[in-house]
Design a protein around this motif. Structure first.
Motif, short mmCIF file in Angstrom:
data_model
loop_
_atom_site.label_atom_id
_atom_site.label_comp_id
_atom_site.label_asym_id
_atom_site.label_seq_id
_atom_site.Cartn_x
_atom_site.Cartn_y
_atom_site.Cartn_z
N ILE A 27 -13.48 -3.34 -2.02
CA ILE A 27 -13.39 -1.90 -1.80
C ILE A 27 -13.12 -1.22 -3.13
CG2 ILE A 27 -12.57 -2.04 0.57
CD1 ILE A 27 -9.74 -1.43 -0.46
N TYR A 32 -8.72 4.68 -2.03
CA TYR A 32 -8.06 4.48 -0.74
C TYR A 32 -6.56 4.74 -0.83
CZ TYR A 32 -12.19 2.45 1.36
OH TYR A 32 -13.45 2.26 1.88
N GLN A 53 -3.91 7.98 -3.12
CA GLN A 53 -4.86 7.29 -3.97
C GLN A 53 -4.41 7.21 -5.42
OE1 GLN A 53 -5.52 9.19 -1.39
NE2 GLN A 53 -7.46 8.65 -0.41
N GLY A 98 -5.38 -0.24 4.24
CA GLY A 98 -6.09 0.73 3.43
C GLY A 98 -6.81 1.74 4.28
N GLY A 99 -6.73 3.02 3.88
CA GLY A 99 -7.39 4.08 4.62
C GLY A 99 -7.65 5.27 3.72
N PHE A 100 -7.89 6.44 4.34
CA PHE A 100 -8.22 7.62 3.55
C PHE A 100 -7.09 8.63 3.47
CE2 PHE A 100 -12.30 6.36 2.35
CZ PHE A 100 -12.92 5.75 3.42
N TYR A 109 -5.66 3.87 9.15
CA TYR A 109 -6.10 2.80 8.26
C TYR A 109 -7.25 2.00 8.85
CZ TYR A 109 -1.96 4.37 6.02
OH TYR A 109 -1.04 5.19 5.43
#
Length: 122
Positions: A27, A32, A53, A98-100, A109
């Motif tokens: 990734i 993220y 991030q 992990g996500g936005f 996530y």
């Protein structure tokens, strides 16, 4: 293929410290938000800490405030959780995610590691 691999768990006495790491691959890590969750036996997975991030914004569960510190090194694609003043109730499997958005919900996530066990004895 996205991989999040936690390490650094183990057994420690109450009052001790551990530093967890989460190595990311597959990734664009710097794009993220990342977080740590934990799951104790018989309990639901619970939010511990999150970081945005850039690493400039963090938030913590009440249980982690003042004792745990989340950080990241985007050059190394690695997330960290420094845990101090550990208590027996911190015993759990710790997962990185992990996500936005650096939120407290599981649904925030997309990607999860396999977990690392932390055991704190009294």
């Amino acid at each position: 293929q996205v991989q999040l691999v936690e390490s650094g768990g183990g057994s420690v006495q109450a009052g001790g410290s551990l530093r967890l790491s989460c190595a990311a691959s597959g990734i664009a890590f710097s794009g993220y938000a990342m977080a740590w969750f934990r799951q104790a036996p018989g309990k639901e997975r619970a939010f511990v800490a999150a970081i945005n991030q850039s690493g400039r914004s963090t938030n913590y569960a009440d249980s982690a405030k003042g004792r745990f510190a989340i950080s990241r090194d985007n050059a190394k694609n690695t997330l960290y959780l420094q845990m101090n003043s550990l208590k027996p109730e911190d015993t759990a499997v710790y997962y990185c995610a992990g996500g936005f958005v650096p939120g407290p919900r599981l649904l925030d996530y997309n990607y999860w590691g396999q977990g690392t066990q932390v055991t704190v004895s009294s």
